[in-house]
Design a protein around this motif. Sequence first.
Motif, PDB file in Angstrom:
ATOM      1  N   TYR A  96      -5.806   7.822  21.241  1.00  0.00           N
ATOM      2  CA  TYR A  96      -6.467   7.621  19.957  1.00  0.00           C
ATOM      3  C   TYR A  96      -5.962   8.691  19.018  1.00  0.00           C
ATOM      4  O   TYR A  96      -5.547   9.757  19.453  1.00  0.00           O
ATOM      5  N   ALA A 146     -15.340   4.363  18.240  1.00  0.00           N
ATOM      6  CA  ALA A 146     -15.481   4.825  16.857  1.00  0.00           C
ATOM      7  C   ALA A 146     -15.626   3.640  15.901  1.00  0.00           C
ATOM      8  O   ALA A 146     -16.427   3.677  14.959  1.00  0.00           O
ATOM      9  N   ASP A 149     -18.973   2.585  13.455  1.00  0.00           N
ATOM     10  CA  ASP A 149     -18.762   2.746  12.009  1.00  0.00           C
ATOM     11  C   ASP A 149     -19.978   2.316  11.200  1.00  0.00           C
ATOM     12  O   ASP A 149     -20.379   2.991  10.247  1.00  0.00           O
ATOM     13  N   GLY A 160     -16.862   6.084  10.150  1.00  0.00           N
ATOM     14  CA  GLY A 160     -16.786   5.876  11.596  1.00  0.00           C
ATOM     15  C   GLY A 160     -15.840   6.835  12.282  1.00  0.00           C
ATOM     16  O   GLY A 160     -16.028   7.175  13.459  1.00  0.00           O
ATOM     17  N   LYS A 161     -14.812   7.309  11.570  1.00  0.00           N
ATOM     18  CA  LYS A 161     -13.853   8.236  12.169  1.00  0.00           C
ATOM     19  C   LYS A 161     -14.510   9.557  12.557  1.00  0.00           C
ATOM     20  O   LYS A 161     -14.009  10.271  13.433  1.00  0.00           O
ATOM     21  N   PHE A 194     -17.016   9.861  14.255  1.00  0.00           N
ATOM     22  CA  PHE A 194     -17.556   9.745  15.607  1.00  0.00           C
ATOM     23  C   PHE A 194     -16.593  10.321  16.641  1.00  0.00           C
ATOM     24  O   PHE A 194     -17.021  10.738  17.721  1.00  0.00           O
ATOM     25  N   ILE A 195     -15.293  10.377  16.325  1.00  0.00           N
ATOM     26  CA  ILE A 195     -14.319  10.913  17.278  1.00  0.00           C
ATOM     27  C   ILE A 195     -14.575  12.398  17.543  1.00  0.00           C
ATOM     28  O   ILE A 195     -14.573  12.820  18.701  1.00  0.00           O
TER      29      ILE A 195
END
Length: 700
Positions: free
Chosen positions: A46, A389, A393, A403-404, A406-407
């Motif tokens: 990812y 992720a 979102d 949502g990014k 969440f990484i």
Amino acid sequence: MKLAPGARECARLAEPTNIALVGNPNSGKSTLFNALTGLRQKVANYPGVTIEKKIGVFFDLHGRRCQLIDLPGTYSLLPSAPDEEITCEVLFGARPDTPVPDAVVCVVDATHLERGLYLVTQVLDLGLPAIVMLNMMDLLEEAGDRLDVAELAARLGCPVIPCQASRRKGLVELRTALSQELSPGRSFCRQCPALVEESLARVAADFPEERAERRRLCALILGAPDPQRLAEVLAVTHLLPSLREEQERLEAKMPDWRQQTIAMRQREIRALTAEVLRKSPVIGRSATDRLDHWVTHPVGGWLIFLGIMGTMFLAVFEVGAGPKDAINALFAASAARLEKLLPAGDLRDLLTEGVIGGAGNVIVFLPQILVLFFFLGLLEDSGYMARAAFLMDKVMSRVGLQGKAFIPLLASHACAIPGILSARTLSDPRDRMVTILVAPFASCSARLPVYVLMIAAFFGGRPGTGLGEAGIVMSLYLLGLAAAFGFAWLLKRSFFRGRPAPLVLELPPYRRPSLRTISAQMISRAGAFLRRAGTTIVAISVILWWLTAYPKVSGEDRSAQLAGSFAGQIGHWIEPVIRPLGFNWKIGIGLISAQAARENFVSTLGVLYAGQSERGTGPTSLSQALLADRWPDGRPVFTPLVCLTILLFFVFSLQCVSTVVTVRRETASWRWAFFQFGYMTFFAYVISLAVYQAGRAFGL
């Protein structure tokens, strides 16, 4: 003094060749870096894994030392996030701690050739010698596509090498190319709208003459919407007045001049791609698309996510139980052996209770931590993390984040520090700050020993069912995420107002996880855990043993000795603050030691309760000692309610000095670091107080 020809050659070979490794996120840079250097840098399927430059060393075919710099992934030399700025600064020679690269290795995902070539052409415009590594050629061939590598090399004017970094294919060819004399490739900064050409000519005329080979692309970059930062990077701030003047002129005569300039480059790249790449005529849904139909489904995706998480936590308890018991028996036998060899006294107690007891009570959790890392490695390497992720979102947007973000929260489940560092991949400064401030709510691996110990005590010192234990741990992890989302919502509506940026995230193809990569990461993490257990934890355990052993109290009663010791005096001093939570002074000492590292809480209790149960280390024997502890009125200290309160306190509190220091470095302010520590600790105290007092009111 003049050197002989042979000496000059030796001196030349002794100087390292500096090679920059660049590419799009998730193109395989870190995998190639590890294959060349033999290091174990974290890799995952990812984007956003490399968040700062990493340096390793290898040797070319002539034995010349090459210093390889793995730079954060970027799609363009127009940075939109702090991690991308690092890449631009190194390539432009604007970092005092990093020399200008002698060559650049551009890693391109062959399945996304056109996108990768955009960055390659910008690197070629810099005038630096470059080599293009076409990674993942096996996936391109499996799709039935054909790429004319020789024609692509001729058009770019630089070596192009097919490779498969995960299987070490193409490394010999890369070393061969680096052993030869490299020259700058073909420049693609040739066609711009006429008005832009005129502005570039005026700005480029002011560039230092020694940097003339880069002035056209530098002028293009400095023509970005915000030239201030790049002007500082390139040390050409004196050009800012003329740049702003040219920008105003272009905005007035051609409002879309930036889009037109980018479009002309993209058209040239698209034409080049069409000449060298032959796409398969077979059109159909790929295996990745078919899987994503279920994995990203609004309902089915969540069921799959919860099923994966439940399986992971169940395996932590079931698979890790056997090795944990074996390590427990080993430490218990070592302590018993020392008791037979050494006469009774402080030295024997120091070794058995301070060193073996302190370290042993933490090391026994290593198998369960490794099982957790194994599953996380499978999810990362397979490509599922990006789907998680994507799935999150909608939830993240409701709390004000993209949502990014969440990484970084997912990365924080291993350790909060890399999670905080990975927030650099977020382009919006507000989203980045909020993510940093809430990331430690994600339960890191250091909390796992505390969870396991308290769950063992919760079940009365008897092993509970694996399903029940896994359910409790999974609930604690989800509770931490819920707190992160709640405070993100609060922060985005108070200190960091603003709409969330739209999610722009590449969903990489599913890949077969590399057991070699996962094993290497597990070995690296196990080594880090054991180093910490053998240094920090042992040191704190020894200090705590000394605090419990002195000053000496007459008599043989261990309880009286503990109460009158330095540790007892400190504990009784802080006990009034934590007594409303149901905590006694021994738990208070554990909370203090946990500030260095959360797992120190377990080793601290192991030292404080040493000798109060049958000989042994690990959660079972230590939990028996905890359950035997009593208040002065005879009530048990570690009731199920108190165990639950301790679990909640550790879910919500920030107990890690390293995390505080990292936050200070990332935010450039002690104010935000102390704010984070303060609000998390206060929230943990309030929640724990409410739960304990409510439980007491209901007679629990």
